[in-house]
Design a protein around this motif. Structure first.
Motif, PDB file in Angstrom:
ATOM      1  N   ALA A 225      40.478  31.408  31.222  1.00 12.91           N
ATOM      2  CA  ALA A 225      40.157  32.754  30.750  1.00 12.91           C
ATOM      3  C   ALA A 225      40.245  32.792  29.231  1.00 12.91           C
ATOM      4  O   ALA A 225      41.237  32.345  28.650  1.00 12.91           O
ATOM      5  N   SER A 226      39.234  33.303  28.602  1.00 14.89           N
ATOM      6  CA  SER A 226      39.193  33.325  27.143  1.00 14.89           C
ATOM      7  C   SER A 226      40.214  34.306  26.581  1.00 14.89           C
ATOM      8  O   SER A 226      40.697  35.210  27.268  1.00 14.89           O
ATOM      9  N   ARG A 235      44.595  45.531  26.493  1.00 12.18           N
ATOM     10  CA  ARG A 235      44.263  46.824  25.886  1.00 12.18           C
ATOM     11  C   ARG A 235      43.617  47.787  26.873  1.00 12.18           C
ATOM     12  O   ARG A 235      43.145  48.859  26.474  1.00 12.18           O
ATOM     13  N   LYS A 236      43.572  47.392  28.139  1.00  7.78           N
ATOM     14  CA  LYS A 236      43.000  48.220  29.204  1.00  7.78           C
ATOM     15  C   LYS A 236      41.531  48.560  28.951  1.00  7.78           C
ATOM     16  O   LYS A 236      41.059  49.655  29.267  1.00  7.78           O
ATOM     17  N   LYS A 237      40.831  47.592  28.364  1.00 13.34           N
ATOM     18  CA  LYS A 237      39.408  47.778  28.122  1.00 13.34           C
ATOM     19  C   LYS A 237      38.547  47.247  29.253  1.00 13.34           C
ATOM     20  O   LYS A 237      37.338  47.472  29.264  1.00 13.34           O
ATOM     21  N   VAL A 238      39.171  46.519  30.180  1.00 13.30           N
ATOM     22  CA  VAL A 238      38.436  45.988  31.325  1.00 13.30           C
ATOM     23  C   VAL A 238      38.466  47.019  32.448  1.00 13.30           C
ATOM     24  O   VAL A 238      39.544  47.434  32.890  1.00 13.30           O
ATOM     25  N   VAL A 239      37.312  47.433  32.889  1.00 13.18           N
ATOM     26  CA  VAL A 239      37.222  48.410  33.975  1.00 13.18           C
ATOM     27  C   VAL A 239      36.979  47.656  35.280  1.00 13.18           C
ATOM     28  O   VAL A 239      35.969  46.979  35.437  1.00 13.18           O
ATOM     29  N   LEU A 240      37.905  47.773  36.192  1.00 15.12           N
ATOM     30  CA  LEU A 240      37.774  47.150  37.505  1.00 15.12           C
ATOM     31  C   LEU A 240      37.259  48.212  38.469  1.00 15.12           C
ATOM     32  O   LEU A 240      38.023  48.903  39.149  1.00 15.12           O
ATOM     33  N   ALA A 396      44.463  42.772  40.767  1.00 16.47           N
ATOM     34  CA  ALA A 396      44.614  41.353  40.469  1.00 16.47           C
ATOM     35  C   ALA A 396      43.533  40.545  41.177  1.00 16.47           C
ATOM     36  O   ALA A 396      42.946  39.626  40.595  1.00 16.47           O
ATOM     37  N   ALA A 397      43.250  40.898  42.443  1.00 16.69           N
ATOM     38  CA  ALA A 397      42.220  40.182  43.190  1.00 16.69           C
ATOM     39  C   ALA A 397      40.848  40.362  42.548  1.00 16.69           C
ATOM     40  O   ALA A 397      40.077  39.396  42.416  1.00 16.69           O
ATOM     41  N   LYS A 402      36.457  38.169  39.206  1.00 14.54           N
ATOM     42  CA  LYS A 402      35.555  38.513  38.114  1.00 14.54           C
ATOM     43  C   LYS A 402      35.562  37.467  37.010  1.00 14.54           C
ATOM     44  O   LYS A 402      34.525  37.179  36.406  1.00 14.54           O
ATOM     45  N   PHE A 403      36.729  36.852  36.752  1.00 13.74           N
ATOM     46  CA  PHE A 403      36.858  35.977  35.586  1.00 13.74           C
ATOM     47  C   PHE A 403      37.050  34.506  35.926  1.00 13.74           C
ATOM     48  O   PHE A 403      37.048  33.660  35.017  1.00 13.74           O
TER      49      PHE A 403
END
Length: 715
Positions: A225-226, A235-240, A396-397, A402-403
């Protein structure tokens, strides 16, 4: 070196080999393989319980050595002072007056720090002396920018072991550690320019290696993961999106259910009146989406499984076991919340070697062919996570799928016994909350795309009170009161460790109970249609995408030989067996399973595996000072298990038992004695054969026995 027919040195708690001149044995011919399967039927009436049957000619004393603490096998921490306590309760940590501190505690266990005395700026690490990258900190940078000063004063001298050659450069033509490499002389030189100046240059084929200047990139390592991904998660910028939608639906559905139960004064695990069910059905709203069709997987007799091992399940060890025949591997257990918070340490556990992307063996017999299963698209490696709330497990799943582009399954840990995990309600804490566990698996299935969800269990929380059978039924079909509207959770496979949480790793694993649960699984397969609403066809999106829509069942516990492995498959009727401590003590157990015979490995062969681990460690963690420190640390952890191996040729009866402890005995040569030593100083000596002297600040605290002290590697 002494003749192998003159057994001499003593193997005991205080035994040491004073001389390290044993490296020449690495090139000795392989030991003779002994096909000893028939000896498994030897009369064992003379065997003493708990004592390894050493041949008389090697015995010194019949007194058995101390029992070691095996809680570290799959993760351990604080002592279990209240093994029957419920998750979330604060338990006495043993620090109060009058409370005795128990064995197995590893509080504040550190390994010191191992860095260069001068830190070389990253703008210089991968570039030639006269062509550095611009330093983004400019004059404010407090790191070293003079390459010659760094090489002369800022680091320890090059390591002369392994022929003085960098294993990473030898294999890939490029070393990501650059000038920090402790073998840098093997891939650098000084050249004279046309203007008469002399320049230090790196010998690196960037195109051949296919790497950029990112020092986190390691050759042969995937699922990395980068930094941007981890930063965005933090930063909670990833929307799951899937998780967010499903959590909203789950909260609404749970609120309706809780309201009904609270009104009736019951619990969610209590029976529901038919009228109440009708009320629930009337208020029921379909989930926002159904689970995607899952990729088909396969577990069978030919797929021995390496367990997810905390600390020792690191990438180099998994790679070694994969070389020796492990067909399925798992990451170390990662905590769900730190994963979705982007914490670097948890995402580092997800790194995978390209060898784990190979397809497992697949030779189905008796017509057991999984319809639609494509072995060529299958791979060995899966991730294991832990969580104490449904929303944590779901997010988490989804983040993993996703990554991480290479992922076989996601396994939910429901068996970790340590207090740190149990008291939060995760790990084995989920065994007493089947309703929460079902929600977690159902939600993970909904958001994991094509990746199947599996579960690892223990028999229960308390010794003598197994509860896992009701959980198995829940995970197979869901709550009987609600499965008509929700369907099955969709568990693709279950693994059962035959011990309770309270037992930890004491006593033998209960394979009789595992067999009962395996029969239960088979009965569910046979009456699946009867347990499903007869008014509707089963929704395939809620079924485990396996053979006949059934659930694979894997047993775990005390597998230490190919005899154990095949006996469990034949007698307990499990699909496969997961191996933990047996693999740590002798990773060639997978080779024994493949060949169907005992392998009496010579000491030189075993030392060869240590060297292979070192090379794999330097590839994974780097060949700089920090990488050498990490490799040494994890090698020492492994040696604390390998020292327990008793060579097959010294045993009077077979099969060996993982629970047996040896009396005092002699080995066949000096190297075998060194490898069998339980003295931590001998373990450090073994690491120095391949990694040179330890950093002066490196420390090591043995996990086993009552050794709770900290020592200096140089002392």
């Amino acid at each position: 070196m002494q003749d192998s027919e003159q057994p001499e040195p003593l193997v005991a708690a205080e035994a040491r080999t004073e001389e390290a001149g044993v490296t020449s044995e690495v090139n000795e011919p392989s030991s003779k393989r002994q096909k000893l399967s028939h000896i498994a039927t030897t009369d064992q009436r003379d065997r003493k319980h708990g004592i390894a049957p050493i041949k008389p000619e090697y015995l010194i004393s019949l007194e058995a050595q101390d029992v070691v603490d095996d809680d570290v096998a799959e993760g351990a921490g604080a002592a279990d002072n209240n093994a029957t306590g419920r998750p979330g309760q604060q338990q006495d940590g043993g620090g109060k007056k009058g409370k005795k501190k128990q064995k197995g505690q590893n509080h504040n266990r550190t390994f010191g720090h191992f860095e260069d005395s001068l830190r070389l700026c990253n703008s210089r690490v991968l570039n030639n002396e006269f062509s550095p990258k611009p330093c983004k900190f400019g004059e404010r940078c407090n790191m070293c920018h003079d390459l010659r000063v760094y090489l002369a004063e800022g680091r320890r001298p090059d390591v002369e072991t392994l022929g003085g050659k960098c294993p990473v450069f030898e294999r890939y033509g490029r070393c990501p550690s650059g000038w920090k490499c402790r073998f840098v002389k093997s891939h650098s030189k000084e050249i004279q320019l046309e203007d008469g100046r002399k320049e230090l240059v790196l010998i690196q084929d960037r195109d051949q290696a296919g790497l950029d200047d990112n020092q986190d990139a390691r050759p042969g390592i995937v699922n990395v993961a980068s930094s941007d991904i981890k930063w965005d998660l933090a930063r909670k910028k990833v929307v799951l999106e899937k998780s967010e939608a499903y959590i909203k639906w789950l909260d609404r559905d749970s609120a309706i259910t809780h309201k009904l139960y609270n009104r009736k004064g019951g619990t969610e695990d209590a029976p529901v009146d038919p009228s109440d069910l009708e009320e629930l059905r009337a208020q029921f709203v379909d989930p926002p989406f159904k689970p995607s069709e899952k990729r088909k997987i396969y577990f069978g007799r030919e797929t021995p499984v390496l367990a997810p091992l905390t600390t020792q399940g690191n990438l180099p060890f998994r790679r070694l076991c994969s070389d020796l025949g492990a067909q399925i591997t798992y990451s170390e257990m990662a905590m769900g919340l730190p994963l979705i918070q982007g914490q670097k340490g948890e995402w580092a556990l997800m790194k995978t070697h390209e060898s784990e992307l190979a397809s497992p063996r697949y030779t189905p017999e008796n017509g057991k062919i999984v319809e639609g299963y494509d072995n060529a698209k299958d791979l060995k490696w899966g991730a294991q996570i832990s969580g104490n709330q449904a929303w944590v497990a779901m997010k988490a799943a989804e983040a993993l799928t996703k990554f991480l582009p290479h992922l076989r399954v996601i396994d939910l840990n429901c068996g970790c016994p340590i207090d740190l995990v149990f008291q939060t309600g995760a790990g084995s804490g989920l065994l007493d909350t089947p309703n929460k566990l079902e929600k977690m698996v159902r939600g993970m299935n909904a958001v994991s795309g094509e990746v199947p969800i599996t579960v690892k269990l223990r028999t229960g929380v308390r010794d003598g009170r197994p509860t896992v059978q009701r959980i198995i039924e829940r995970l197979a079909f869901g709550n009987s009161d609600f499965r008509d509207r929700l369907g099955a959770p969709g568990t693709a496979a279950m693994t059962l460790h035959g011990r309770s949480r309270q037992q930890r790793y004491t006593k033998k694993a209960n394979w009789e109970y595992i067999a009962e649960c395996a029969a239960l699984i088979q009965s569910y397969k046979n009456k699946k249609d009867d347990l499903t609403d007869t008014a509707l066809e089963p929704d395939q999106s809620t079924q485990a995408n396996t053979l006949d829509g059934g659930i694979y069942f894997i047993g775990n516990g005390d597998c230490y030989s190919h005899i154990d492995y095949f006996s469990h498959i034949d007698n307990a009727k499990v699909d496969s067996v997961m191996i933990a401590r047996g693999a740590m003590i002798k990773p060639w157990i997978f080779e024994e399973i493949e060949k169907g015979q005992y392998l009496d490995k010579s000491a030189s062969e075993r030392l060869g595996y240590v060297e292979k681990f070192v090379r794999y460690g330097l590839e994974a963690w780097g060949s700089d000072e920090i990488g050498l420190g990490h490799t040494r640390r994890f090698l020492l952890e492994w040696l604390s298990f390998t020292c327990r191996y008793i060579p097959i040729g010294l045993l009077e009866h077979l099969p060996p038992s993982i629970q047996d402890r040896p009396p005092k005995y002699r080995c066949r040569d000096d190297l075998e004695t060194l490898l069998a030593s339980t003295n931590y100083k001998d373990w450090i000596k073994i690491t120095e054969m391949f990694l040179g002297p330890a950093h002066p600040n490196f420390t090591f605290q043995p996990k086993h026995k009552s050794n709770s002290y900290e020592i200096d590697a140089e002392g």
